[in-house]
Design a protein around this motif. Structure first.
Motif, short mmCIF file in Angstrom:
data_model
loop_
_atom_site.label_atom_id
_atom_site.label_comp_id
_atom_site.label_asym_id
_atom_site.label_seq_id
_atom_site.Cartn_x
_atom_site.Cartn_y
_atom_site.Cartn_z
N PRO A 206 0.51 -0.83 0.27
CA PRO A 206 -0.19 0.32 0.13
C PRO A 206 0.42 1.38 0.13
O PRO A 206 1.87 1.22 0.40
CB PRO A 206 -0.68 -0.20 1.38
N ILE A 207 0.37 2.15 -0.72
CA ILE A 207 1.16 3.78 -1.27
C ILE A 207 2.34 3.73 -0.94
O ILE A 207 2.29 4.10 -2.32
CB ILE A 207 1.13 4.17 0.88
N ILE A 208 3.21 3.27 -0.57
CA ILE A 208 4.81 2.91 -0.82
C ILE A 208 5.13 1.83 -2.58
O ILE A 208 5.86 1.92 -2.57
CB ILE A 208 6.03 2.60 -0.17
N LEU B 279 -5.19 -0.09 -3.78
CA LEU B 279 -5.40 -1.48 -2.70
C LEU B 279 -5.55 -2.52 -3.33
O LEU B 279 -6.63 -3.41 -3.13
CB LEU B 279 -5.99 -1.67 -1.56
N SER C 21 -10.19 0.30 -5.44
CA SER C 21 -9.65 1.79 -4.65
C SER C 21 -10.13 2.22 -4.67
O SER C 21 -11.74 2.60 -4.23
CB SER C 21 -9.48 1.86 -5.90
N TYR D 146 6.67 3.53 -5.66
CA TYR D 146 8.02 3.83 -5.42
C TYR D 146 8.68 3.03 -5.34
O TYR D 146 10.00 3.38 -5.86
CB TYR D 146 8.11 5.24 -4.31
N TYR E 6 -6.24 5.98 -4.77
CA TYR E 6 -5.11 4.79 -4.10
C TYR E 6 -5.74 3.60 -4.84
O TYR E 6 -6.86 3.38 -4.49
CB TYR E 6 -4.35 4.91 -2.88
#
Ligand code: HEM
Lengths: 575, 264
Positions: free
Chosen positions: A201-203, A346, A340, A206, A344
């Motif tokens: 999640p989130i990272i 998931l 989503s 990146y 974001y």
């Protein structure tokens, strides 16, 4: 029983100081003495030489692991001489006409060159890959042996944790190697790995950019995986294996129960010369089996897969079997687990099968010795192994875990099962989804029942001896089958075990009625203890054996509720 | 010559010119267009063939495909499927369908000889034009570029038929069959007709040369001995894994048990 050495090759018990070296050994001692003066190694080496190893085939699984790792390391070094870890573009002009003139990465081209243009290269590649398979399988089977015999108990918990890390690292090392040749399958594997990373999640995205140094596939991933594969992971692996072995020496080997084998000794053969000869021979057997397999059977025919191209995929894209369970988990997870919100996404359908599954599975595995010790409250050292049947709940938990693993493992091959068995892939997946939940429960119950009945059978045997098949007629016209007493050695195996009773739940209050602060955790612990131990078959005591032998008619009372009535006359053993 | 010059101005001349022009262009197109090129060697069909084909059709196929090939509940219409489709379906033993199932399967032996198949193909073509029998020049795969064929195969076919043409599963019990030892003509026809779940690869997707290369590659795989030893059916890592756990690991354990028994 035997606690001293009887000549060269008799089993010895490893207890305390050793006799001084023989005169013959002193002769060579000139050179060795020189080393000893400077290193002081003689003593530890002598200690090692006289170390005692008990004999049992299941103790050799760890050796298979070690030897196949050595083979993988040696052949890996050979491969580095020709392998080019680069995504740089080249045109293939080597001797495999099936790919003549095709554009590909240098990594793939060099793998093809190893396979077709380096003398013996294909054999070495196959030895490398097959030995990697044997390595990982042997580590896994070795871990099963440790688990089912309870060898992970105090004082060997650290080695269990190291072993768990080794298993995980071995899988990672294998995956990294599988990804190097940059063929269609390895590229697909990397792509799946990228998906795993992105599902965090989130990272996630990146992190993926960081790992790939930009967008997938990029040019960075192959050199990076290469460093991980030939340097980083092998270094940690070798270091951990060394630590693992040192701990085996320090804690001494466990042994199966048997006459003369106690918690205080180790009965077996000293390393020098018996065990070393045997182990040396075994190395060549392991190497031989790996080499034979590699010479006869293809693994990873990279030339068939073609170069990686992110837009392509082939049927039967699967990872090597040791990563199969994660691939299978992905195939089992339903697609609706992707949500989503707020821009974001998931992807639980991915995350549950990867970044959740791997840490949870390996975490539980590593923590098991501590969990069980908490439940049993057992702080003793254990050097005698359990026979799996004598710890029904642990054995059942192990079988449940293996079933769960197998379901995921099979799911990774759902497409091939569909073809080979003429079934619908949708049905197979549905069945496996159900089995993922039901299978472990069934396995647990069945295993536990089997263990308990085996224990009952052991009890029977210990009390009444072996059925001889001889029918005896009594003067008053009755018939019974004569039972023969079993020998002491067998008897030992049958009666020498612990069967703890479940912990009694205390009231949770002290004498003055004050609630104990740990009452809740005690309660939980008692519940787990009941889960583990409420079904128990106590071992036969010497008193019971004596009673069964001398008072033919008394034994039924002794057995109490433990077994169903036995036909009269069946108790005549040993008269 | 004068007369001709005079008639040049005749109103009908324009039409005649148009007709000639059209025929020339059409003819040229017919000669040059890939479809026609690929069929240049197709067998000549006569009215008798169509008639014989119709008889065979009525006897063997009409129950499902209808008396005029118009289709029934148990079989699709065959108008416009072309000779290639008939040659493929009957030539690989898929038709006449033995029993309804998820998918028609290749069966041995084939019920009809090539002449009878050609006759039925001629009859089905008479119901409406469709892809014809491919030219042997391309269908044989001879002279094709094997490596390019492999690349085309991986792009267009491997996702269903597997990287080595070992076959693969599709949804709900359907599958893409293995492509071992299949006649070039049938491979070509499969591509142009797209049987069942298989997509059609028409002449703009894959020109005849590309098809020839694919056939050349598949035939190369048929002949090619696997350099690394037994290929385990080329099913990828799952095949390797099955071999490993069912044979290699038991052998290794057997060795351990054997040595473990030999107490020094
Ligand atoms: C014991 C741990 C190891 C495991 C489990 C392992 C596993 C693998 C696997 C599965 C592959 C793919 C091989 C293929 O089919 O092409 C591979 C490739 C490779 N490995 Fe290892 N390996 C190990 C150790 C090493 C070491 C120590 C080195 C070098 C010092 C090494 C060097 C290589 C190289 C250069 C390749 C790529 C060449 C090729 O793919 O043919 N490996 N490894």
């Amino acid at each position: 029983m035997s606690t001293t050495a009887h000549g060269e090759s008799a089993p010895v018990a490893d207890r305390g100081p050793r006799p001084a070296p023989s005169p013959a050994a002193k002769k060579i001692g000139g050179v060795l003495g020189w080393f000893d003066d400077r290193t002081g190694l003689a003593k530890p080496v002598r200690y090692l030489m006289h170390k005692v190893f008990p004999d049992h085939w299941s103790f050799m699984l760890g050796e298979v692991a070690m030897y196949s790792m050595v083979v993988a390391l040696l052949t890996g070094v050979f491969l580095t001489l020709w392998f080019i870890p680069s995504a740089g573009h080249v045109e293939y002009t080597g001797s495999y006409i099936g790919l003549n003139g095709i554009h590909m990465s240098e990594a793939y081209k060099s793998t093809l060159d190893i396979s077709f243009d380096v003398k013996g290269g294909l054999l070495i590649r196959q030895i490398h890959h097959w030995s990697a398979n044997f390595f990982i399988a042997a580590v896994g089977l070795h871990a099963c042996r440790i688990f089912f015999t309870g060898a992970f108990r105090k004082p060997r918990e650290i080695n269990w944790v190291i072993g768990t890390i080794l298993l995980l690292l071995a899988c990672i090392e294998g995956f990294a190697g599988y990804s190097l040749p940059d063929d269609l399958l390895s590229g697909t594997g990397i792509r799946v790995m990228e998906g795993f990373v992105q599902s965090a999640p989130i990272i996630g995205s990146y992190l993926a950019y960081f790992i790939f140094d930009g967008a997938f596939p990029g040019e960075a991933i192959i050199p990076r995986l290469y460093i991980a594969h030939v340097l980083l992971v092998p270094a940690i692996l070798v270091g951990l294996v060394a630590a693992h072995l040192v701990l085996v020496v320090v804690t001494k080997h466990t042994q199966y129960p048997g006459p003369g084998r106690t918690n205080e000794n180790v009965v077996g053969f000293p390393v020098m010369p018996v065990y070393a000869a045997k182990a040396g021979g075994f190395f060549f057997i392991v190497f031989g089996i790996i080499a034979l397999t590699s010479a006869l059977v293809t693994i990873n025919p990279v030339w068939m897969y073609g170069p990686y191209d992110p837009s392509l995929v082939t049927a039967d894209s699967q990872p090597d079997w040791y990563m199969g369970f994660a691939d299978g988990a992905l195939r089992l997870l339903p697609g609706w687990l992707e949500f989503s919100a707020l821009g974001y996404t998931l992807s639980l359908n991915l995350a549950l099968g990867s970044i959740v599954l791997l840490p949870v599975a390996f975490g539980l595995m590593g923590a098991y010795p501590f969990l069980e010790a908490w439940v049993t409250g057992d702080k003793r050292e254990h050097h005698l192994l359990d026979r799996p049947r004598n710890t029904p709940t642990r054995t059942a938990i192990g079988m449940a875990a293996i079933t769960c693993y197998l379901v995921m493992f099979l799911a990774a091959g759902n497409d091939l099962m569909a073809i080979k068995m003429g079934l619908s892939i949708n049905d197979i997946t549905r069945v496996l989804q159900v089995l993922f939940f039901l299978g472990p429960i069934i396995a647990f119950i069945v295993t536990k029942r089997i263990c308990l009945s085996l224990q009952r059978q052991d009890r029977e045997l210990a009390l009444h001896g072996r059925e001889s098949g001889r029918i005896v007629a009594t003067p008053d016209g009755r018939f019974y089958e004569a039972h023969e007493p079993i020998d002491k050695y067998t008897m030992w195996n049958l009666v020498d075990y612990d069967a703890p009773k479940p912990l009694e739940l205390t009231s949770g209050e002290d004498a003055r009625g004050v609630k104990s602060p740990t009452a809740k955790s005690e309660k939980r612990r008692a519940a787990w203890s009941r889960f583990y131990f409420s079904d128990r078959i106590p071992p036969v005591t010497p008193g019971e054996v004596a009673a069964a032998h001398h008072d033919g008619h008394g034994h039924e009372a002794i057995e109490g509720g433990h077994r169903e009535a036995v036909g009269s006359g069946s108790h005549s053993a040993g008269h | 010559m004068k007369a001709l010059a005079a008639r040049r101005r005749h109103p009908a001349a324009l039409i005649a010119l148009l007709v000639v022009g059209l025929i020339t262009v059409g003819g040229l197109f017919a000669v040059l267009s890939p479809m026609q090129r690929a069929q240049a060697g197709a067998p000549q069909v006569s009215a008798q063939d169509v008639e014989a084909g119709k008889k065979l059709f009525l006897a063997n196929c009409a129950t499902c495909h209808g008396a005029n090939g118009q289709g029934t509940k148990t079989g699709p219409s065959l108008a416009g499927v072309g000779a290639a489709s008939v040659d493929f379906q009957v030539g690989t033993g898929r038709m006449p369908l033995a029993a309804p199932g998820v998918q028609a399967q290749r069966t041995e032996p084939v019920y009809f000889n090539q002449t009878q198949i050609d006759q039925m193909a001629a009859y089905v073509t008479s119901l409406g034009p469709g892809p014809g029998i491919p030219d042997e020049k391309y269908a044989s795969g001879q002279g094709g570029n094997i490596a390019r064929g492999g690349e085309i195969f991986r792009v267009n076919c491997a996702m269903c038929h597997n990287f080595a043409g070992s076959g693969g599963a599709l949804t709900r019990g359907k599958y893409a069959p293995p492509l071992k030892d299949i006649e070039g003509k049938h491979i070509y026809e499969a591509m142009v007709t797209g049987p069942q779940s298989m997509p059609v690869f028409n002449e703009t997707n894959l020109d005849p040369e590309a098809k020839r290369d694919v056939i050349a590659y598949l035939h190369f795989l048929d002949k090619n001995e696997n350099p690394g030893g037994h290929a385990l059916g080329n099913f990828g890592p799952v095949g390797d894994g099955f071999f490993f756990w069912l044979i290699a690991i038991p052998v290794m354990l057997g060795a351990a048990v054997w040595l473990g028994k030999k107490a020094a």
